[in-house]
Design an enzyme around this catalytic site. Structure first.
Site, PDB file in Angstrom:
ATOM      1  N   LYS A  22      62.047  -2.139  -5.991  1.00 36.07           N
ATOM      2  CA  LYS A  22      63.091  -1.148  -5.679  1.00 36.07           C
ATOM      3  C   LYS A  22      63.952  -1.615  -4.508  1.00 36.07           C
ATOM      4  CE  LYS A  22      62.116   2.426  -2.848  1.00 36.07           C
ATOM      5  NZ  LYS A  22      63.058   2.712  -1.767  1.00 36.07           N
ATOM      6  N   ASN A  23      63.314  -2.126  -3.470  1.00 34.59           N
ATOM      7  CA  ASN A  23      64.076  -2.483  -2.269  1.00 34.59           C
ATOM      8  C   ASN A  23      64.901  -3.756  -2.430  1.00 34.59           C
ATOM      9  OD1 ASN A  23      63.109  -0.197  -1.107  1.00 34.59           O
ATOM     10  ND2 ASN A  23      61.718  -1.196   0.331  1.00 34.59           N
ATOM     11  N   CYS A 117      63.804   9.387   3.210  1.00 32.51           N
ATOM     12  CA  CYS A 117      62.514   9.996   3.484  1.00 32.51           C
ATOM     13  C   CYS A 117      62.518  10.637   4.869  1.00 32.51           C
ATOM     14  CB  CYS A 117      61.428   8.938   3.437  1.00 32.51           C
ATOM     15  SG  CYS A 117      60.916   8.526   1.779  1.00 32.51           S
ATOM     16  N   ARG A 122      65.982   8.070  11.926  1.00 38.17           N
ATOM     17  CA  ARG A 122      66.278   6.745  11.359  1.00 38.17           C
ATOM     18  C   ARG A 122      67.769   6.494  11.506  1.00 38.17           C
ATOM     19  NH1 ARG A 122      63.538   6.078   5.544  1.00 38.17           N
ATOM     20  NH2 ARG A 122      63.697   3.852   5.941  1.00 38.17           N
ATOM     21  N   ASP A 305      55.278   0.443   4.454  1.00 31.12           N
ATOM     22  CA  ASP A 305      55.289   1.188   3.194  1.00 31.12           C
ATOM     23  C   ASP A 305      53.902   1.282   2.557  1.00 31.12           C
ATOM     24  OD1 ASP A 305      57.953   1.599   3.461  1.00 31.12           O
ATOM     25  OD2 ASP A 305      58.580   0.140   1.966  1.00 31.12           O
ATOM     26  N   ARG A 396      61.044   8.531  -6.718  1.00 29.81           N
ATOM     27  CA  ARG A 396      62.126   7.795  -6.067  1.00 29.81           C
ATOM     28  C   ARG A 396      61.841   6.300  -6.066  1.00 29.81           C
ATOM     29  NH1 ARG A 396      63.762   9.153  -0.246  1.00 29.81           N
ATOM     30  NH2 ARG A 396      64.576   7.096  -0.699  1.00 29.81           N
TER      31      ARG A 396
HETATM   32  C1  UD1 Z   1      63.604  -0.675   4.792  1.00 32.63           C
HETATM   33  C2  UD1 Z   1      62.917  -0.274   3.502  1.00 32.63           C
HETATM   34  C3  UD1 Z   1      61.729   0.629   3.792  1.00 32.63           C
HETATM   35  C4  UD1 Z   1      60.800  -0.051   4.791  1.00 32.63           C
HETATM   36  C5  UD1 Z   1      61.566  -0.519   6.026  1.00 32.63           C
HETATM   37  C6  UD1 Z   1      60.714  -1.345   6.975  1.00 32.63           C
HETATM   38  C7  UD1 Z   1      64.665  -0.288   1.858  1.00 32.63           C
HETATM   39  C8  UD1 Z   1      65.558   0.497   0.955  1.00 32.63           C
HETATM   40  N1  UD1 Z   1      63.868   0.427   2.656  1.00 32.63           N
HETATM   41  O1  UD1 Z   1      64.079   0.519   5.399  1.00 32.63           O
HETATM   42  O2  UD1 Z   1      61.054   0.871   2.568  1.00 32.63           O
HETATM   43  O3  UD1 Z   1      59.811   0.875   5.178  1.00 32.63           O
HETATM   44  O4  UD1 Z   1      62.685  -1.336   5.644  1.00 32.63           O
HETATM   45  O5  UD1 Z   1      60.188  -2.438   6.322  1.00 32.63           O
HETATM   46  O6  UD1 Z   1      64.642  -1.505   1.817  1.00 32.63           O
HETATM   47  N2  UD1 Z   1      66.573   1.181  13.212  1.00 32.63           N
HETATM   48  C9  UD1 Z   1      67.394   1.662  14.214  1.00 32.63           C
HETATM   49  N3  UD1 Z   1      68.752   1.607  14.042  1.00 32.63           N
HETATM   50  C10 UD1 Z   1      69.305   1.089  12.907  1.00 32.63           C
HETATM   51  C11 UD1 Z   1      68.473   0.581  11.891  1.00 32.63           C
HETATM   52  C12 UD1 Z   1      67.099   0.640  12.069  1.00 32.63           C
HETATM   53  O7  UD1 Z   1      66.914   2.143  15.246  1.00 32.63           O
HETATM   54  O8  UD1 Z   1      70.553   1.065  12.813  1.00 32.63           O
HETATM   55  C13 UD1 Z   1      65.101   1.217  13.395  1.00 32.63           C
HETATM   56  C14 UD1 Z   1      64.426   2.145  12.384  1.00 32.63           C
HETATM   57  O9  UD1 Z   1      64.429   3.485  12.816  1.00 32.63           O
HETATM   58  C15 UD1 Z   1      63.032   1.544  12.314  1.00 32.63           C
HETATM   59  C16 UD1 Z   1      63.302   0.032  12.482  1.00 32.63           C
HETATM   60  O10 UD1 Z   1      64.582  -0.066  13.103  1.00 32.63           O
HETATM   61  O11 UD1 Z   1      62.236   1.994  13.389  1.00 32.63           O
HETATM   62  C17 UD1 Z   1      63.283  -0.762  11.210  1.00 32.63           C
HETATM   63  O12 UD1 Z   1      64.080  -0.111  10.235  1.00 32.63           O
HETATM   64  P1  UD1 Z   1      64.735  -0.881   9.000  1.00 32.63           P
HETATM   65  O13 UD1 Z   1      64.042  -2.192   8.826  1.00 32.63           O
HETATM   66  O14 UD1 Z   1      66.198  -0.890   9.166  1.00 32.63           O
HETATM   67  O15 UD1 Z   1      64.329   0.061   7.788  1.00 32.63           O
HETATM   68  P2  UD1 Z   1      65.204   0.424   6.533  1.00 32.63           P
HETATM   69  O16 UD1 Z   1      66.125  -0.692   6.188  1.00 32.63           O
HETATM   70  O17 UD1 Z   1      65.750   1.787   6.683  1.00 32.63           O
END
Ligand code: UD1
Length: 440
Positions: A22-23, A117, A122, A305, A396
């Site tokens: 999915k990701n 979620c 986030r 995850d 999802r």
């Molecule tokens: C993606 C995955 C999710 C997985 C996560 C971590 C997808 C669609 N989702 O989520 O399944 O659990 O990676 O492996 O691929 N953060 C900030 N500011 C930002 C962006 C991120 O503070 O602008 C923080 C987040 O709150 C979190 C950390 O950085 O604590 C990592 O988040 P991130 O790797 O960006 O997760 P997602 O891409 O949302």
């Protein structure tokens, strides 16, 4: 909301094919819209997040449909609108990838701040900071991010914290920017690498994906192409844990064992026997799981995850496990597991799980996607019947999880919400037609 009724206690046995990731699918479907001409994508999972991103892109003007061989066709040539709809974007955080796409393709994007979620705060501040470094002007008005750039210019960007979403969004935007972009402290997840390989197959020039420095030499045009995405390592990990929690014996097909290294090691520590083939895993559990301590971390560390599914297994382990979650606020499933008899105490980012000899069936609610998966696994092991509500959240990110588990011997039944099939509530037009052609 649909429900799952699970009567626990049956060891899972048999062979299960793991779906596409999915990701990977989400950014790759968006990336297909950066090109001229058609892309044909294979191994795309039919889960609700895939439908949601497809609907968002269709609203923007792209043509997207599944053919009878389950390949997703994407023709982006009519993609001319730059405003993404609130109703769809709020469902899923990854829909924010359309911001990178729209900036690169149209020089303008209006995208609602995303949902997803319920995992605590986030933010998308790293994404926005990155777009600004590429020369975009960003304003947040009435819950929308409004981004504009006559021309994106390559830049050197340090991503504060290894972030998958930021790395992907900036790769999308920078692939058609003028000049070279260097992403430092980039995420190294296999899904980032998959996206880079796909973009390069369309004519992009991206080097270093899979390391923490990615170099992107912008190109003027990209051409649609055919591509098959990688297997879902999180779905594979969920089935490994399902095997462990039910004392089962499974063969997982269509997996990439290298992507599962930390998961395999932790599951072996919990007593599972795991044999690796080229793209298969044979998993066997012969007794009560052993307690294991772990800490989630960016790839190649243990994936956040799988923290909840693994914790479900630890709730019946022999001994006490300490699980530290370092990425998100992801302990909302704990109250639900407690209803089933689990003994879990949470202290800030750490769960202390004292294994009990048996869980018991109860009425519980999936609070997010992976929490839902954890409850399904707990229910498979529990004595008696468990009723899980909020199953759409599980849909999802898992393709037919209930169907696959039933084929492995689980006593699991889906109770749809009224007359509606849960998927059909989310679908319309060609996507629904192509799905019904496939006999769903
Ligand atoms: C993606 C995955 C999710 C997985 C996560 C971590 C997808 C669609 N989702 O989520 O399944 O659990 O990676 O492996 O691929 N953060 C900030 N500011 C930002 C962006 C991120 O503070 O602008 C923080 C987040 O709150 C979190 C950390 O950085 O604590 C990592 O988040 P991130 O790797 O960006 O997760 P997602 O891409 O949302």
């Amino acid at each position: 909301m649909a429900k799952l009724l699970i009567r626990g206690g049956t060891p899972l046995k048999g062979m299960v094919n793991i779906s596409g990731a999915k990701n990977s699918a989400l950014p790759i479907i968006v990336a297909a819209c950066l090109a001229d001409g058609e892309s044909i994508l294979e191994n795309i999972p039919q889960d609700i997040d895939v439908y949601t991103i497809s609907l968002i892109l269709r609203e923007l003007g792209a043509e997207i449909w599944f053919d009878e061989k389950k390949r997703l066709h994407v023709i982006p040539d009519g993609l001319e609108r730059y405003q993404a709809s609130y109703d769809l974007v709020r469902k899923m955080r990854a829909s924010f990838y359309v911001t990178g796409l729209l900036l690169a393709r149209l020089g303008k994007a209006e995208v609602p701040l995303p949902g997803g979620c319920a995992l605590g705060s986030r933010p998308v501040d790293y994404h926005l900071k990155g777009f600004q470094s590429l020369g975009a002007k960003i304003n947040i008005e009435h819950g929308f991010v409004k981004a504009e750039a006559d021309e994106l210019m390559g830049s050197k960007i340090y991503i504060n914290r290894s972030s998958v979403g930021t790395t992907i969004n900036l790769m999308l935007a920078a692939s058609r920017a003028k000049g070279t972009t260097i992403l430092e402290n980039a995420a190294k997840e296999p899904e980032v690498v998959d996206l880079a390989i796909y973009l390069n197959s369309m004519g992009a020039r991206i080097r270093g994906a899979g390391t923490d420095v990615i170099r992107i030499d912008g190109v003027d045009t990209l051409k649609g192409t055919e591509y098959g995405i990688i297997a879902d390592r999180i779905e594979a990990g969920t089935f490994i844990v399902a095997c462990g929690i039910t004392n089962g014996e499974l063969v997982l097909g269509n997996v990439v064992p290298e992507h599962l290294r930390s998961t395999i090691l932790k599951c072996e520590e919990a007593g599972l026997e795991i044999e690796e083939g080229t793209n298969t895993l044979r998993v066997r559990s012969t007794g009560r799981p052993l307690s294991v301590d772990l800490e989630t971390a960016p790839y190649p560390g243990f994936p956040t995850d799988l923290q909840q599914p693994f914790a479900a297994m630890m709730s019946i382990a022999d001994g006490t496990s300490i699980i530290r979650e370092t990425i998100f606020d992801r302990f909302r499933y704990v109250d639900e597991l407690r209803r089933m008899g689990a003994d879990i105490r949470v202290d800030r980012d750490t769960a202390i799980i004292r294994g009990v000899s048996e869980l018991t069936g109860a009425q519980v609610e999936a609070t997010d996607l992976r929490a839902g998966a954890a409850l399904v696994l707990a229910a498979l092991a529990a004595k008696g019947e468990t009723e899980i509500s909020g199953v759409e959240l599980v849909d999802r990110g898992y393709e037919h999880l209930d169907v696959k588990l039933r084929q492995l011997g689980a006593d699991i039944e889906r109770i749809p919400d009224g007359e509606e099939d849960t998927f059909e509530e989310y679908l319309e037009g060609p996507l629904l037609e192509s799905l019904s052609k496939m006999g769903r």
